[in-house]
Write a protein that holds these residues in place. Structure first.
Motif, PDB file in Angstrom:
ATOM      1  N   PRO A 197      49.215  50.164  31.734  1.00 12.02           N
ATOM      2  CA  PRO A 197      49.883  51.610  31.402  1.00 12.02           C
ATOM      3  C   PRO A 197      51.180  51.367  31.381  1.00 12.02           C
ATOM      4  O   PRO A 197      52.066  50.248  31.591  1.00 12.02           O
ATOM      5  CB  PRO A 197      49.692  51.468  33.375  1.00 12.02           C
ATOM      6  CG  PRO A 197      49.116  50.626  33.554  1.00 12.02           C
ATOM      7  CD  PRO A 197      48.624  49.581  32.838  1.00 12.02           C
TER       8      PRO A 197
ATOM      9  N   LEU B 213      39.959  51.913  21.943  1.00 13.76           N
ATOM     10  CA  LEU B 213      40.077  51.986  23.334  1.00 13.76           C
ATOM     11  C   LEU B 213      41.512  50.840  23.695  1.00 13.76           C
ATOM     12  O   LEU B 213      41.796  50.563  25.137  1.00 13.76           O
ATOM     13  CB  LEU B 213      38.757  52.036  24.171  1.00 13.76           C
ATOM     14  CG  LEU B 213      38.118  53.321  23.609  1.00 13.76           C
ATOM     15  CD1 LEU B 213      36.514  53.048  24.981  1.00 13.76           C
ATOM     16  CD2 LEU B 213      38.612  54.289  24.838  1.00 13.76           C
ATOM     17  N   GLN B 214      41.235  49.669  22.427  1.00 12.65           N
ATOM     18  CA  GLN B 214      41.195  48.735  23.501  1.00 12.65           C
ATOM     19  C   GLN B 214      42.892  47.932  21.951  1.00 12.65           C
ATOM     20  O   GLN B 214      42.568  47.824  20.959  1.00 12.65           O
ATOM     21  CB  GLN B 214      40.555  47.297  23.693  1.00 12.65           C
ATOM     22  CG  GLN B 214      40.097  47.769  21.897  1.00 12.65           C
ATOM     23  CD  GLN B 214      39.042  45.830  21.363  1.00 12.65           C
ATOM     24  OE1 GLN B 214      39.776  45.368  22.054  1.00 12.65           O
ATOM     25  NE2 GLN B 214      37.999  45.826  21.019  1.00 12.65           N
TER      26      GLN B 214
ATOM     27  N   SER C 145      44.076  55.733  28.022  1.00  9.49           N
ATOM     28  CA  SER C 145      44.346  55.089  27.282  1.00  9.49           C
ATOM     29  C   SER C 145      43.504  55.963  25.992  1.00  9.49           C
ATOM     30  O   SER C 145      43.291  57.465  26.545  1.00  9.49           O
ATOM     31  CB  SER C 145      42.457  54.154  27.182  1.00  9.49           C
ATOM     32  OG  SER C 145      41.581  55.030  27.627  1.00  9.49           O
ATOM     33  N   ARG C 146      43.299  56.092  24.787  1.00 10.58           N
ATOM     34  CA  ARG C 146      42.459  56.897  24.529  1.00 10.58           C
ATOM     35  C   ARG C 146      40.996  57.791  24.015  1.00 10.58           C
ATOM     36  O   ARG C 146      40.418  57.703  23.311  1.00 10.58           O
ATOM     37  CB  ARG C 146      42.721  56.647  22.511  1.00 10.58           C
ATOM     38  CG  ARG C 146      43.940  56.060  22.572  1.00 10.58           C
ATOM     39  CD  ARG C 146      44.030  55.831  20.849  1.00 10.58           C
ATOM     40  NE  ARG C 146      43.754  56.917  20.295  1.00 10.58           N
ATOM     41  CZ  ARG C 146      43.689  56.289  18.404  1.00 10.58           C
ATOM     42  NH1 ARG C 146      44.120  55.253  18.036  1.00 10.58           N
ATOM     43  NH2 ARG C 146      43.510  57.527  17.488  1.00 10.58           N
TER      44      ARG C 146
ATOM     45  N   ALA D  87      47.227  44.284  21.994  1.00  7.99           N
ATOM     46  CA  ALA D  87      48.216  43.916  23.025  1.00  7.99           C
ATOM     47  C   ALA D  87      49.414  43.359  22.860  1.00  7.99           C
ATOM     48  O   ALA D  87      50.317  42.883  21.442  1.00  7.99           O
ATOM     49  CB  ALA D  87      47.396  42.549  23.871  1.00  7.99           C
TER      50      ALA D  87
ATOM     51  N   HIS E 114      46.046  43.061  34.964  1.00  5.51           N
ATOM     52  CA  HIS E 114      45.066  44.448  34.279  1.00  5.51           C
ATOM     53  C   HIS E 114      44.617  43.815  32.630  1.00  5.51           C
ATOM     54  O   HIS E 114      45.355  42.625  32.084  1.00  5.51           O
ATOM     55  CB  HIS E 114      46.156  45.368  34.028  1.00  5.51           C
ATOM     56  CG  HIS E 114      46.012  46.841  33.836  1.00  5.51           C
ATOM     57  ND1 HIS E 114      45.222  47.684  32.634  1.00  5.51           N
ATOM     58  CD2 HIS E 114      45.150  47.901  34.732  1.00  5.51           C
ATOM     59  CE1 HIS E 114      44.862  48.303  32.460  1.00  5.51           C
ATOM     60  NE2 HIS E 114      45.345  48.673  34.192  1.00  5.51           N
ATOM     61  N   SER E 115      43.842  44.557  32.234  1.00  2.24           N
ATOM     62  CA  SER E 115      44.143  44.581  30.698  1.00  2.24           C
ATOM     63  C   SER E 115      44.627  44.136  30.023  1.00  2.24           C
ATOM     64  O   SER E 115      45.766  44.792  30.582  1.00  2.24           O
ATOM     65  CB  SER E 115      42.857  45.353  30.544  1.00  2.24           C
ATOM     66  OG  SER E 115      43.059  45.621  29.700  1.00  2.24           O
TER      67      SER E 115
ATOM     68  N   ASP F 282      40.524  52.108  34.541  1.00  5.52           N
ATOM     69  CA  ASP F 282      41.710  51.302  33.702  1.00  5.52           C
ATOM     70  C   ASP F 282      41.638  52.323  32.362  1.00  5.52           C
ATOM     71  O   ASP F 282      42.452  52.180  30.953  1.00  5.52           O
ATOM     72  CB  ASP F 282      41.170  49.451  32.624  1.00  5.52           C
ATOM     73  CG  ASP F 282      40.275  48.966  33.659  1.00  5.52           C
ATOM     74  OD1 ASP F 282      41.912  47.865  34.273  1.00  5.52           O
ATOM     75  OD2 ASP F 282      40.171  49.028  34.893  1.00  5.52           O
ATOM     76  N   PHE F 283      41.103  52.409  31.866  1.00  5.59           N
ATOM     77  CA  PHE F 283      41.093  53.930  31.245  1.00  5.59           C
ATOM     78  C   PHE F 283      42.112  54.912  30.972  1.00  5.59           C
ATOM     79  O   PHE F 283      42.000  56.069  29.933  1.00  5.59           O
ATOM     80  CB  PHE F 283      39.968  54.268  30.376  1.00  5.59           C
ATOM     81  CG  PHE F 283      39.440  53.241  29.674  1.00  5.59           C
ATOM     82  CD1 PHE F 283      39.400  51.960  28.192  1.00  5.59           C
ATOM     83  CD2 PHE F 283      37.802  52.384  30.952  1.00  5.59           C
ATOM     84  CE1 PHE F 283      37.701  51.522  27.963  1.00  5.59           C
ATOM     85  CE2 PHE F 283      37.634  51.039  30.740  1.00  5.59           C
ATOM     86  CZ  PHE F 283      37.728  50.918  29.245  1.00  5.59           C
TER      87      PHE F 283
ATOM     88  N   ARG G 133      45.515  44.447  26.752  1.00  6.19           N
ATOM     89  CA  ARG G 133      45.480  45.488  26.209  1.00  6.19           C
ATOM     90  C   ARG G 133      45.461  47.277  26.650  1.00  6.19           C
ATOM     91  O   ARG G 133      45.346  48.537  25.787  1.00  6.19           O
ATOM     92  CB  ARG G 133      44.112  45.867  24.927  1.00  6.19           C
ATOM     93  CG  ARG G 133      43.580  44.134  24.344  1.00  6.19           C
ATOM     94  CD  ARG G 133      42.445  43.777  24.024  1.00  6.19           C
ATOM     95  NE  ARG G 133      42.474  43.359  23.047  1.00  6.19           N
ATOM     96  CZ  ARG G 133      42.382  42.530  21.996  1.00  6.19           C
ATOM     97  NH1 ARG G 133      43.047  43.431  21.323  1.00  6.19           N
ATOM     98  NH2 ARG G 133      42.558  41.669  21.504  1.00  6.19           N
ATOM     99  N   LEU G 134      44.809  47.189  27.816  1.00  3.12           N
ATOM    100  CA  LEU G 134      45.706  48.619  28.367  1.00  3.12           C
ATOM    101  C   LEU G 134      46.178  48.919  29.669  1.00  3.12           C
ATOM    102  O   LEU G 134      46.438  49.703  30.311  1.00  3.12           O
ATOM    103  CB  LEU G 134      43.933  48.849  28.827  1.00  3.12           C
ATOM    104  CG  LEU G 134      42.672  48.363  27.950  1.00  3.12           C
ATOM    105  CD1 LEU G 134      41.524  49.030  29.147  1.00  3.12           C
ATOM    106  CD2 LEU G 134      42.770  49.668  27.053  1.00  3.12           C
TER     107      LEU G 134
END
Length: 285
Positions: A235, A281-282, A103-104, A285, A229-230, A99-100, A232-233
């Protein structure tokens, strides 16, 4: 001059959108955080947050200040690290959920590596459901994963609803089985997705199975199907699908950090770095 402690409190509130969570992150009282923000607003003669009983949001001035504040805090921390040196030496093996991938997390790990030049960091990216096994076998020291059902381990980073995502503008035909783009078992997201559809009586079919997030992203962008998917994450290139009675709610997911305990100072430092930067990281959204 703006004291770095005031700026740290400001950034914590800006990232968590909560005075309570900011206080928890920094190990301070909520009243101290409020006092820091008040002193910062007095010093800058700017209103930095728009807040009421339900929400906290950056004002335009606060948004503009955040970039400057982050630069000042990071420079101050680099100076402190230079003067103090890092007492940590050794190797740490981190497993992070797919999931990351977009992400950052690389930025957070780069900050950790700069702060701890004597530590060799090894990163393994994979499915949350698969990372538990090498962790339990002692092959990974710390994992950043979705919480597994009935597994109480780990420190909570954040929790949120799982979201249906797909190609922007996609509208699945409710008269046809829902085409799914999924990770293979034992994917935690896959299990939640199928469980929700079965419970709702919604027909479905697996249109694509892939072992990497980049592969599933490509399949979803091609319109082969939808995935979960999350929110907030999500793609790049994908978007949450609009609410529909034909897409059942998927329930909550929790992202947790699991480590070996207090006897491993390097692992504790890495876990603290991840948890302290959960807001990075989040994204919203």
């Amino acid at each position: 001059m703006l004291h770095p402690d005031l700026l740290r409190s400001f950034l914590a509130v800006a990232e968590t959108r909560s005075f309570t969570q900011a206080a928890r992150r920094l190990g301070l009282r909520q009243s101290t955080i409020s006092q820091h923000i008040r002193r910062l607003e007095d010093a800058t003669r700017r209103s930095l947050f728009a807040r009421d009983t339900h929400s906290v949001a950056l004002t335009p001035d606060g948004d503009a200040l955040s970039g400057f504040a982050r630069g000042v805090v990071e420079a101050h921390e680099r100076m402190e690290r230079f003067l103090a040196g890092s007492p940590l030496h050794g190797r740490i093996r981190l497993g992070a959920s797919e999931d990351f991938a977009f992400s950052r997390l690389p930025e957070v790990l780069a900050d950790f590596a700069r702060a701890n030049s004597g530590v060799d960091l090894e990163l393994t990216v994979g499915l949350s459901g698969l990372l538990y096994e090498p962790f339990d076998a002692g092959e990974l020291d710390v994992i950043l994963v979705k919480r597994r059902g009935n597994d109480p381990r780990g420190t909570l980073a954040w929790r949120e609803p799982l979201a249906w995502v797909g190609r922007p503008g996609l509208r699945p035909d409710p008269a046809q089985p829902l085409p799914l783009v999924l990770f293979p078992p034992p994917s935690i997201t896959r299990a939640l997705c199928i469980e929700a559809l079965e419970k709702a009586g919604r027909s479905w079919r697996v249109a694509c199975t892939g072992g990497s997030l980049s592969g599933l992203r490509a399949a979803a962008m091609a319109g082969l199907g939808v995935t979960a998917h999350s929110g907030r994450l999500v793609p790049p290139g994908l978007a949450p699908l609009p609410p529909s009675r034909h897409l059942p709610e998927l329930g909550m997911i929790e992202f947790v950090v699991i480590g070996p305990g207090t006897h491993r100072p390097i692992a504790q430092a890495l876990m603290r770095a991840i948890l302290d930067n959960a807001g990075r990281l989040q994204p919203e959204a």
